[in-house]
Design a protein around this motif. Sequence first.
Motif, short mmCIF file in Angstrom:
data_model
loop_
_atom_site.label_atom_id
_atom_site.label_comp_id
_atom_site.label_asym_id
_atom_site.label_seq_id
_atom_site.Cartn_x
_atom_site.Cartn_y
_atom_site.Cartn_z
N LEU A 122 41.46 39.00 47.40
CA LEU A 122 42.66 38.50 48.05
C LEU A 122 42.34 37.27 48.91
CD1 LEU A 122 45.69 38.92 48.64
CD2 LEU A 122 45.00 40.33 50.58
N ALA A 123 41.23 37.34 49.63
CA ALA A 123 40.80 36.19 50.43
C ALA A 123 40.49 35.00 49.54
CB ALA A 123 39.57 36.56 51.27
N GLY A 124 39.87 35.25 48.39
CA GLY A 124 39.59 34.16 47.45
C GLY A 124 40.85 33.53 46.91
N MET A 125 41.87 34.35 46.67
CA MET A 125 43.15 33.80 46.19
C MET A 125 43.80 32.94 47.28
SD MET A 125 46.47 35.81 44.73
CE MET A 125 46.96 36.40 46.33
N ILE A 126 43.76 33.41 48.50
CA ILE A 126 44.34 32.62 49.60
C ILE A 126 43.58 31.31 49.77
CG2 ILE A 126 44.66 32.58 52.11
CD1 ILE A 126 45.24 35.63 51.91
N ILE A 127 42.25 31.35 49.66
CA ILE A 127 41.45 30.14 49.78
C ILE A 127 41.74 29.19 48.63
CG2 ILE A 127 39.07 29.27 49.71
CD1 ILE A 127 38.25 31.80 51.26
N ALA A 128 41.94 29.73 47.42
CA ALA A 128 42.26 28.87 46.27
C ALA A 128 43.61 28.18 46.45
CB ALA A 128 42.25 29.70 44.99
N PHE A 129 44.61 28.91 46.97
CA PHE A 129 45.92 28.30 47.21
C PHE A 129 45.86 27.25 48.32
CE2 PHE A 129 48.11 32.24 45.36
CZ PHE A 129 48.24 31.64 44.12
N ALA A 130 44.89 27.40 49.21
CA ALA A 130 44.73 26.41 50.28
C ALA A 130 44.03 25.15 49.77
CB ALA A 130 43.94 27.00 51.44
N GLY A 131 43.47 25.22 48.56
CA GLY A 131 42.88 24.03 47.97
C GLY A 131 41.38 23.97 48.01
N ALA A 132 40.71 24.94 48.54
CA ALA A 132 39.24 24.93 48.61
C ALA A 132 38.68 25.75 47.45
CB ALA A 132 38.77 25.50 49.94
N VAL A 133 38.57 25.10 46.29
CA VAL A 133 38.13 25.78 45.07
C VAL A 133 36.68 26.29 45.18
CG1 VAL A 133 37.79 25.52 42.59
CG2 VAL A 133 39.79 24.52 43.69
N PRO A 134 35.74 25.54 45.75
CA PRO A 134 34.38 26.09 45.87
C PRO A 134 34.33 27.37 46.72
CG PRO A 134 34.33 23.72 46.23
CD PRO A 134 35.76 24.13 46.18
N GLY A 135 35.12 27.43 47.77
CA GLY A 135 35.16 28.64 48.60
C GLY A 135 35.74 29.82 47.84
N SER A 136 36.75 29.56 47.02
CA SER A 136 37.34 30.65 46.24
C SER A 136 36.36 31.12 45.16
CB SER A 136 38.67 30.24 45.63
OG SER A 136 38.48 29.23 44.66
N ALA A 137 35.54 30.20 44.63
CA ALA A 137 34.54 30.60 43.63
C ALA A 137 33.47 31.49 44.27
CB ALA A 137 33.90 29.36 43.01
N VAL A 138 33.11 31.18 45.50
CA VAL A 138 32.15 32.02 46.22
C VAL A 138 32.73 33.41 46.44
CG1 VAL A 138 30.97 32.34 48.44
CG2 VAL A 138 30.92 30.11 47.30
N CYS A 139 33.99 33.47 46.82
CA CYS A 139 34.65 34.77 47.02
C CYS A 139 34.72 35.55 45.71
CB CYS A 139 36.05 34.58 47.59
SG CYS A 139 36.06 34.15 49.32
N LEU A 140 35.02 34.88 44.61
CA LEU A 140 35.07 35.54 43.31
C LEU A 140 33.69 36.08 42.94
CD1 LEU A 140 36.58 36.25 40.69
CD2 LEU A 140 35.90 34.01 39.83
N GLY A 141 32.66 35.29 43.15
CA GLY A 141 31.30 35.75 42.86
C GLY A 141 30.90 36.94 43.72
N LEU A 142 31.23 36.89 45.01
CA LEU A 142 30.92 38.00 45.91
C LEU A 142 31.67 39.27 45.49
CD1 LEU A 142 29.51 39.00 48.48
CD2 LEU A 142 31.53 38.25 49.75
#
Length: 183
Positions: free
Chosen positions: A55-75
């Motif tokens: 859920l945090a990764g999805m929120i980060i992706a909608f905010a526009g920080a794709v590398p951060g969302s990729a890290v959340c997805l990997g974690l």
Amino acid sequence: MPLPFLTADRAFDASAEDVALPFDDHDSWRRPYRPGPWRVAAAAGLLLLASFVLLAGMIIAFAGAVPGSAVCLGLALVVILCALRLLRVGTWVSRHGVRRVGFFTSVTVPWNRVAAIRTVQQPVKWLGFPRTVQGQALILVRQGGEPVPPLLTDSNADFLTRSEAFDRAADTVEAWGDEYRRV
């Protein structure tokens, strides 16, 4: 009010047809007991944590920080894999031998290399932590005396506060050993 048709182990309506090796396919690896409540609760907690990370990764992706969302997805994927591996930990048996699956390692011993399987009283780890308590352990003795960690203990995540389930599981593993060591 007991509902025996909902129980997984059918202890309430055990019939005379109960045999030590009730499975049709003895070639596939099977765990002769259900995962315990502590193990299931830990895996459920990890999966809940993974859902929050996703859920945090999805929120980060909608905010526009794709590398951060990729890290959340990997974690989240690592946490999900840890939960699934935690559910696989335990003792597995088949016609080929007995397998002790740990979180990081697995040890498989063919039945023809097993000298004995027995339940003993000894200090055992409590829920896998370094603290030891006096308890029962199902140990496997290899031919040649090579040490193997205990297959089951009454203080691990599968059998803590479930002594009857430990006795049934230990008897079942011993029955598999008695059946296939003679072959």
